[in-house]
Design an enzyme around this catalytic site. Structure first.
Site, PDB file in Angstrom:
ATOM      1  N   HIS A 211      29.180  17.506  -0.113  1.00 46.43           N
ATOM      2  CA  HIS A 211      27.765  17.809  -0.309  1.00 46.43           C
ATOM      3  C   HIS A 211      27.635  18.621  -1.597  1.00 46.43           C
ATOM      4  O   HIS A 211      28.307  19.653  -1.754  1.00 46.43           O
ATOM      5  CB  HIS A 211      27.227  18.674   0.834  1.00 46.43           C
ATOM      6  CG  HIS A 211      27.247  18.033   2.185  1.00 46.43           C
ATOM      7  ND1 HIS A 211      26.123  17.490   2.766  1.00 46.43           N
ATOM      8  CD2 HIS A 211      28.247  17.858   3.087  1.00 46.43           C
ATOM      9  CE1 HIS A 211      26.429  17.023   3.976  1.00 46.43           C
ATOM     10  NE2 HIS A 211      27.712  17.242   4.194  1.00 46.43           N
TER      11      HIS A 211
ATOM     12  N   HIS B 181      33.292  13.246   2.308  1.00 54.22           N
ATOM     13  CA  HIS B 181      32.119  13.392   1.438  1.00 54.22           C
ATOM     14  C   HIS B 181      31.935  14.851   1.089  1.00 54.22           C
ATOM     15  O   HIS B 181      32.118  15.737   1.908  1.00 54.22           O
ATOM     16  CB  HIS B 181      30.855  12.829   2.082  1.00 54.22           C
ATOM     17  CG  HIS B 181      30.564  13.360   3.450  1.00 54.22           C
ATOM     18  ND1 HIS B 181      31.208  12.883   4.567  1.00 54.22           N
ATOM     19  CD2 HIS B 181      29.719  14.321   3.883  1.00 54.22           C
ATOM     20  CE1 HIS B 181      30.760  13.533   5.638  1.00 54.22           C
ATOM     21  NE2 HIS B 181      29.863  14.422   5.244  1.00 54.22           N
TER      22      HIS B 181
ATOM     23  N   ASP C 268      21.427  12.508  -0.311  1.00 50.62           N
ATOM     24  CA  ASP C 268      21.448  12.624   1.140  1.00 50.62           C
ATOM     25  C   ASP C 268      20.097  12.182   1.699  1.00 50.62           C
ATOM     26  O   ASP C 268      19.042  12.517   1.162  1.00 50.62           O
ATOM     27  CB  ASP C 268      21.751  14.072   1.548  1.00 50.62           C
ATOM     28  CG  ASP C 268      22.190  14.192   2.992  1.00 50.62           C
ATOM     29  OD1 ASP C 268      23.364  14.498   3.230  1.00 50.62           O
ATOM     30  OD2 ASP C 268      21.348  13.959   3.895  1.00 50.62           O
TER      31      ASP C 268
ATOM     32  N   ASN D 195      32.271  19.481   5.183  1.00 52.41           N
ATOM     33  CA  ASN D 195      32.388  19.733   6.613  1.00 52.41           C
ATOM     34  C   ASN D 195      33.572  18.924   7.132  1.00 52.41           C
ATOM     35  O   ASN D 195      33.703  17.736   6.819  1.00 52.41           O
ATOM     36  CB  ASN D 195      31.097  19.321   7.330  1.00 52.41           C
ATOM     37  CG  ASN D 195      29.919  20.184   6.929  1.00 52.41           C
ATOM     38  OD1 ASN D 195      30.081  21.372   6.694  1.00 52.41           O
ATOM     39  ND2 ASN D 195      28.740  19.593   6.842  1.00 52.41           N
TER      40      ASN D 195
ATOM     41  N   VAL E 184      29.835  12.142   9.688  1.00 52.53           N
ATOM     42  CA  VAL E 184      30.292  10.878   9.108  1.00 52.53           C
ATOM     43  C   VAL E 184      31.746  11.086   8.686  1.00 52.53           C
ATOM     44  O   VAL E 184      32.035  11.966   7.867  1.00 52.53           O
ATOM     45  CB  VAL E 184      29.434  10.467   7.893  1.00 52.53           C
ATOM     46  CG1 VAL E 184      29.956   9.161   7.291  1.00 52.53           C
ATOM     47  CG2 VAL E 184      27.963  10.306   8.293  1.00 52.53           C
TER      48      VAL E 184
HETATM   49  P1  5GP Z   1      28.171  15.669   7.526  1.00 54.17           P
HETATM   50  O1  5GP Z   1      27.291  16.223   8.616  1.00 54.17           O
HETATM   51  O2  5GP Z   1      29.129  14.628   8.080  1.00 54.17           O
HETATM   52  O3  5GP Z   1      28.866  16.718   6.713  1.00 54.17           O
HETATM   53  O4  5GP Z   1      27.202  14.964   6.489  1.00 54.17           O
HETATM   54  C1  5GP Z   1      26.734  13.660   6.637  1.00 54.17           C
HETATM   55  C2  5GP Z   1      25.495  13.567   5.809  1.00 54.17           C
HETATM   56  O5  5GP Z   1      25.159  12.196   5.672  1.00 54.17           O
HETATM   57  C3  5GP Z   1      24.269  14.246   6.428  1.00 54.17           C
HETATM   58  O6  5GP Z   1      23.803  15.271   5.557  1.00 54.17           O
HETATM   59  C4  5GP Z   1      23.263  13.116   6.597  1.00 54.17           C
HETATM   60  O7  5GP Z   1      21.936  13.506   6.315  1.00 54.17           O
HETATM   61  C5  5GP Z   1      23.770  12.065   5.638  1.00 54.17           C
HETATM   62  N1  5GP Z   1      23.477  10.703   6.021  1.00 54.17           N
HETATM   63  C6  5GP Z   1      23.609  10.155   7.261  1.00 54.17           C
HETATM   64  N2  5GP Z   1      23.276   8.852   7.241  1.00 54.17           N
HETATM   65  C7  5GP Z   1      22.914   8.574   5.958  1.00 54.17           C
HETATM   66  C8  5GP Z   1      22.475   7.379   5.309  1.00 54.17           C
HETATM   67  O8  5GP Z   1      22.346   6.307   5.896  1.00 54.17           O
HETATM   68  N3  5GP Z   1      22.192   7.471   3.984  1.00 54.17           N
HETATM   69  C9  5GP Z   1      22.320   8.643   3.291  1.00 54.17           C
HETATM   70  N4  5GP Z   1      22.016   8.621   1.998  1.00 54.17           N
HETATM   71  N5  5GP Z   1      22.758   9.787   3.869  1.00 54.17           N
HETATM   72  C10 5GP Z   1      23.043   9.739   5.185  1.00 54.17           C
END
Ligand code: 5GP
Ligand code: ZN
Length: 115
Positions: free
Chosen positions: A103, A101, A33, A88, A97
């Site tokens: 975590h 995914h 992340d 999430n 996103v």
């Molecule tokens: P969500 O909030 O959708 O559950 O998690 C999305 C995750 O993607 C977040 O923890 C965020 O830090 C990570 N993230 C967003 N953009 C990027 C990126 O360009 N590269 C990487 N490696 N992680 C990302």
């Protein structure tokens, strides 16, 4: 759909956006992340684009199974037997996103309930 041209994680899967990839399998890609919340914070994504875990499970349950197996391998490779998996789902649950995914979080005290 298999890939969404506007999806960040589809671009990472395709290698069009750089990421610190730690594990790949036939069905999944795992990368660190960009904003880690623990010493280990890796995202495991299916190669096949779906918007969330339930949609992935409906489209192909084996993708979801491989995510769980990959998550264990990622944690074990860094010496962690104990870890937390989070999907999430929906903006109200802080999903930002909309490509499934998982975590994988480990390496610090993980309290419950989560915030
Ligand atoms: P969500 O909030 O959708 O559950 O998690 C999305 C995750 O993607 C977040 O923890 C965020 O830090 C990570 N993230 C967003 N953009 C990027 C990126 O360009 N590269 C990487 N490696 N992680 C990302
Ligand atoms: Zn995608």
């Amino acid at each position: 759909m298999s890939a969404d041209p506007d999806c960040l994680f589809c671009k990472i899967v395709a290698g069009d956006v750089p990421a610190d990839v730690v594990h790949t399998s036939e069905r999944t890609v795992a990368f660190r992340d960009i904003n880690p919340q623990a010493p280990l914070h890796v995202l495991v994504v299916p190669r096949h684009h779906e918007p969330n875990a339930a949609a992935t499970a409906s489209a192909d349950p084996l993708d979801l199974a491989e995510i769980a197996i990959t998550a264990r391998a990622v944690a074990a490779a860094e010496g962690y037997d104990d870890y937390r998996l989070v999907f999430n789902t929906g903006a109200g649950a802080q999903q930002t996103v909309f490509h499934t995914h998982c975590h994988v979080i480990a390496g610090r005290d993980l309290t419950w309930p989560p915030g």
